[in-house]
Write a protein that holds these residues in place. Structure first.
Motif, PDB file in Angstrom:
ATOM      1  N   MET A 122     -37.158  -6.563  11.308  1.00  0.00           N
ATOM      2  CA  MET A 122     -38.199  -5.571  11.718  1.00  0.00           C
ATOM      3  C   MET A 122     -38.309  -5.532  13.219  1.00  0.00           C
ATOM      4  SD  MET A 122     -39.006  -3.987   9.080  1.00  0.00           S
ATOM      5  CE  MET A 122     -40.253  -2.857   9.887  1.00  0.00           C
ATOM      6  N   ASP A 123     -38.273  -6.673  13.907  1.00  0.00           N
ATOM      7  CA  ASP A 123     -38.212  -6.933  15.267  1.00  0.00           C
ATOM      8  C   ASP A 123     -37.050  -6.377  15.991  1.00  0.00           C
ATOM      9  OD1 ASP A 123     -40.455  -8.435  15.244  1.00  0.00           O
ATOM     10  OD2 ASP A 123     -39.387 -10.381  15.164  1.00  0.00           O
ATOM     11  N   ARG A 124     -35.846  -6.548  15.026  1.00  0.00           N
ATOM     12  CA  ARG A 124     -34.405  -5.947  15.829  1.00  0.00           C
ATOM     13  C   ARG A 124     -34.598  -4.534  15.756  1.00  0.00           C
ATOM     14  NH1 ARG A 124     -32.095 -10.268  13.055  1.00  0.00           N
ATOM     15  NH2 ARG A 124     -31.695  -8.832  11.207  1.00  0.00           N
ATOM     16  N   ILE A 125     -35.200  -3.734  14.550  1.00  0.00           N
ATOM     17  CA  ILE A 125     -35.300  -2.247  14.544  1.00  0.00           C
ATOM     18  C   ILE A 125     -36.050  -1.914  15.679  1.00  0.00           C
ATOM     19  CG2 ILE A 125     -36.271  -0.433  13.070  1.00  0.00           C
ATOM     20  CD1 ILE A 125     -35.554  -1.901  10.614  1.00  0.00           C
ATOM     21  N   LEU A 126     -37.281  -2.546  15.986  1.00  0.00           N
ATOM     22  CA  LEU A 126     -37.996  -1.862  17.168  1.00  0.00           C
ATOM     23  C   LEU A 126     -37.413  -2.274  18.290  1.00  0.00           C
ATOM     24  CD1 LEU A 126     -41.403  -3.729  15.905  1.00  0.00           C
ATOM     25  CD2 LEU A 126     -41.011  -1.316  15.785  1.00  0.00           C
ATOM     26  N   ILE A 127     -36.660  -3.312  18.690  1.00  0.00           N
ATOM     27  CA  ILE A 127     -36.121  -3.397  19.968  1.00  0.00           C
ATOM     28  C   ILE A 127     -34.915  -2.441  20.056  1.00  0.00           C
ATOM     29  CG2 ILE A 127     -34.512  -5.114  21.131  1.00  0.00           C
ATOM     30  CD1 ILE A 127     -35.912  -7.366  19.924  1.00  0.00           C
ATOM     31  N   THR A 128     -34.032  -2.140  18.971  1.00  0.00           N
ATOM     32  CA  THR A 128     -33.149  -1.179  18.969  1.00  0.00           C
ATOM     33  C   THR A 128     -33.659   0.185  19.301  1.00  0.00           C
ATOM     34  OG1 THR A 128     -31.710  -2.406  17.633  1.00  0.00           O
ATOM     35  CG2 THR A 128     -31.145   0.033  17.638  1.00  0.00           C
ATOM     36  N   THR A 129     -34.922   0.550  18.576  1.00  0.00           N
ATOM     37  CA  THR A 129     -35.579   1.937  18.658  1.00  0.00           C
ATOM     38  C   THR A 129     -35.964   2.021  20.306  1.00  0.00           C
ATOM     39  OG1 THR A 129     -36.264   1.770  16.486  1.00  0.00           O
ATOM     40  CG2 THR A 129     -37.374   3.299  18.075  1.00  0.00           C
ATOM     41  N   ALA A 130     -36.393   1.019  20.865  1.00  0.00           N
ATOM     42  CA  ALA A 130     -36.959   1.230  22.206  1.00  0.00           C
ATOM     43  C   ALA A 130     -35.561   1.178  23.181  1.00  0.00           C
ATOM     44  CB  ALA A 130     -37.646  -0.221  22.697  1.00  0.00           C
ATOM     45  N   GLU A 131     -34.519   0.597  22.786  1.00  0.00           N
ATOM     46  CA  GLU A 131     -33.169   0.653  23.775  1.00  0.00           C
ATOM     47  C   GLU A 131     -32.593   1.938  23.258  1.00  0.00           C
ATOM     48  OE1 GLU A 131     -31.149  -2.667  22.356  1.00  0.00           O
ATOM     49  OE2 GLU A 131     -31.983  -4.189  23.605  1.00  0.00           O
ATOM     50  N   ASN A 132     -32.756   2.670  22.232  1.00  0.00           N
ATOM     51  CA  ASN A 132     -31.963   3.907  22.068  1.00  0.00           C
ATOM     52  C   ASN A 132     -32.723   4.906  22.769  1.00  0.00           C
ATOM     53  OD1 ASN A 132     -30.081   2.896  20.357  1.00  0.00           O
ATOM     54  ND2 ASN A 132     -31.413   3.622  18.416  1.00  0.00           N
ATOM     55  N   LEU A 133     -34.323   4.818  22.925  1.00  0.00           N
ATOM     56  CA  LEU A 133     -34.911   5.871  23.498  1.00  0.00           C
ATOM     57  C   LEU A 133     -34.670   5.865  25.057  1.00  0.00           C
ATOM     58  CD1 LEU A 133     -38.579   5.521  21.684  1.00  0.00           C
ATOM     59  CD2 LEU A 133     -36.989   7.557  21.869  1.00  0.00           C
ATOM     60  N   LYS A 134     -34.891   4.437  25.427  1.00  0.00           N
ATOM     61  CA  LYS A 134     -34.406   4.197  26.803  1.00  0.00           C
ATOM     62  C   LYS A 134     -33.072   4.787  27.485  1.00  0.00           C
ATOM     63  CE  LYS A 134     -34.439   0.579  30.481  1.00  0.00           C
ATOM     64  NZ  LYS A 134     -34.610  -0.873  30.494  1.00  0.00           N
ATOM     65  N   ALA A 135     -32.030   4.570  26.490  1.00  0.00           N
ATOM     66  CA  ALA A 135     -30.783   5.007  26.831  1.00  0.00           C
ATOM     67  C   ALA A 135     -30.713   6.655  26.890  1.00  0.00           C
ATOM     68  CB  ALA A 135     -29.638   4.536  25.989  1.00  0.00           C
ATOM     69  N   PHE A 136     -31.500   7.210  25.929  1.00  0.00           N
ATOM     70  CA  PHE A 136     -31.497   8.623  25.764  1.00  0.00           C
ATOM     71  C   PHE A 136     -32.160   9.285  27.144  1.00  0.00           C
ATOM     72  CE2 PHE A 136     -33.680  12.531  24.677  1.00  0.00           C
ATOM     73  CZ  PHE A 136     -32.448  13.362  23.978  1.00  0.00           C
ATOM     74  N   PHE A 137     -33.323   8.758  27.373  1.00  0.00           N
ATOM     75  CA  PHE A 137     -33.988   9.447  28.511  1.00  0.00           C
ATOM     76  C   PHE A 137     -33.236   9.097  29.942  1.00  0.00           C
ATOM     77  CE2 PHE A 137     -37.615   9.427  25.792  1.00  0.00           C
ATOM     78  CZ  PHE A 137     -37.801  10.775  25.479  1.00  0.00           C
ATOM     79  N   SER A 138     -32.375   8.209  29.821  1.00  0.00           N
ATOM     80  CA  SER A 138     -31.726   7.757  31.266  1.00  0.00           C
ATOM     81  C   SER A 138     -30.397   8.623  31.022  1.00  0.00           C
ATOM     82  CB  SER A 138     -31.359   6.324  31.240  1.00  0.00           C
ATOM     83  OG  SER A 138     -30.575   5.982  30.252  1.00  0.00           O
ATOM     84  N   GLY A 139     -30.204   9.365  30.246  1.00  0.00           N
ATOM     85  CA  GLY A 139     -28.905  10.195  30.178  1.00  0.00           C
ATOM     86  C   GLY A 139     -27.625   9.589  29.286  1.00  0.00           C
ATOM     87  N   ASN A 140     -27.788   8.548  28.793  1.00  0.00           N
ATOM     88  CA  ASN A 140     -26.611   7.840  28.168  1.00  0.00           C
ATOM     89  C   ASN A 140     -27.179   7.461  26.779  1.00  0.00           C
ATOM     90  OD1 ASN A 140     -25.002   7.557  30.584  1.00  0.00           O
ATOM     91  ND2 ASN A 140     -26.779   6.327  31.210  1.00  0.00           N
ATOM     92  N   PRO A 141     -26.985   8.338  25.781  1.00  0.00           N
ATOM     93  CA  PRO A 141     -27.317   8.201  24.469  1.00  0.00           C
ATOM     94  C   PRO A 141     -26.517   7.220  23.984  1.00  0.00           C
ATOM     95  CG  PRO A 141     -27.036  10.588  24.829  1.00  0.00           C
ATOM     96  CD  PRO A 141     -26.709   9.849  26.199  1.00  0.00           C
ATOM     97  N   GLN A 142     -27.165   6.044  22.957  1.00  0.00           N
ATOM     98  CA  GLN A 142     -26.193   5.232  22.380  1.00  0.00           C
ATOM     99  C   GLN A 142     -26.608   5.236  20.896  1.00  0.00           C
ATOM    100  OE1 GLN A 142     -27.428   1.694  24.079  1.00  0.00           O
ATOM    101  NE2 GLN A 142     -29.382   1.397  22.764  1.00  0.00           N
ATOM    102  N   ASN A 143     -25.917   4.607  20.093  1.00  0.00           N
ATOM    103  CA  ASN A 143     -25.902   4.760  18.731  1.00  0.00           C
ATOM    104  C   ASN A 143     -26.298   6.119  17.937  1.00  0.00           C
ATOM    105  OD1 ASN A 143     -25.851   1.819  18.344  1.00  0.00           O
ATOM    106  ND2 ASN A 143     -28.082   1.745  19.137  1.00  0.00           N
ATOM    107  N   THR A 144     -25.608   6.792  18.530  1.00  0.00           N
ATOM    108  CA  THR A 144     -25.589   8.384  17.927  1.00  0.00           C
ATOM    109  C   THR A 144     -24.886   8.755  16.700  1.00  0.00           C
ATOM    110  OG1 THR A 144     -23.660   8.763  19.227  1.00  0.00           O
ATOM    111  CG2 THR A 144     -25.619   9.123  20.304  1.00  0.00           C
ATOM    112  N   VAL A 145     -25.593   9.331  15.953  1.00  0.00           N
ATOM    113  CA  VAL A 145     -24.824   9.572  14.505  1.00  0.00           C
ATOM    114  C   VAL A 145     -24.536  11.050  14.654  1.00  0.00           C
ATOM    115  CG1 VAL A 145     -25.256   9.772  12.209  1.00  0.00           C
ATOM    116  CG2 VAL A 145     -26.565   8.052  13.409  1.00  0.00           C
ATOM    117  N   ALA A 146     -23.187  11.311  14.225  1.00  0.00           N
ATOM    118  CA  ALA A 146     -22.664  12.917  14.242  1.00  0.00           C
ATOM    119  C   ALA A 146     -23.138  13.566  13.234  1.00  0.00           C
ATOM    120  CB  ALA A 146     -21.140  12.652  13.827  1.00  0.00           C
TER     121      ALA A 146
END
Length: 202
Positions: free
Chosen positions: A178-202
């Motif tokens: 659960m900790d990893r899920i929360l960390i990954t979610t936060a990192e995904n949001l940060k990457a998205f708003f910085s214009g560099n989406p990560q862990n994208t799903v087609a």
């Protein structure tokens, strides 16, 4: 009988799908002294070289494995991948593990195989009809869909078998996960708003 188990050292672990999770399972099997065979559309040469994984056709894996572990996504091509026909290929002592998606396995076929002694055991963390069990809103509907209800009853019949274990799609549920899920979610949001989406799903 009773609480007596069986050694896994020297047994054959058959993996269906060997992506990230399947690869980890291969390493665990190797660490316990198991022979690891696998079916995947894209065989991983590195796993063969480092952990001795032998890649084979699906039917060959099913026929040879003492433990069959499923690690495939649910797609039209994997619907009931484990069905009546394929269950007739496995050893009568084989154990079936499913932590992927419920509809990859034909629940009725597994129930029948267990009842007839053609399958040694089943451990299912996901199963057909689970939405009936875990979603209260499903049961509040004016009209209940017949197919999920039938699937849920088949799963219930498996649960009553002394050779089966059903868990509530809960294999991931640890504090660390659960900790990893929360960390990954936060990192995904940060990457998205910085214009560099990560862990994208087609």
């Amino acid at each position: 009988a009773g609480l007596m188990g069986t050694d896994i050292k020297g047994k054959t672990l058959g993996l269906i799908g060997i992506g990230r999770i399947g690869a980890h399972m291969a390493k665990l099997g190797w660490a316990f002294g198991m022979k690891v065979i696998a079916y995947d559309l894209r065989p991983d040469k590195a796993l063969s070289e480092k952990f001795g994984v032998i890649f084979a056709e699906l039917d060959d894996v099913l026929q040879q494995a003492d433990v069959i572990s499923l690690h495939v996504p649910y797609l039209p091509s994997t619907h009931h991948l484990i069905n009546e026909e394929r269950l007739r290929m496995v050893k009568p002592t084989a154990m079936l593990l499913n932590t992927s998606r419920g509809k990859v396995v034909d629940t009725k076929a597994v129930s029948t195989a267990l009842r007839e002694g053609r399958l040694g055991g089943a451990a299912l963390d996901t199963f057909e009809g689970e939405e009936v069990w875990i979603e209260e809103e499903f049961l509040k509907r004016d009209e209940l869909a017949a197919i999920p209800l039938r699937e849920a009853m088949e799963s219930f019949s498996i649960m009553r078998s002394e050779h089966a274990i059903l868990t509530p799609h809960n294999a991931f549920n640890t504090r660390e996960a659960m900790d990893r899920i929360l960390i990954t979610t936060a990192e995904n949001l940060k990457a998205f708003f910085s214009g560099n989406p990560q862990n994208t799903v087609a």
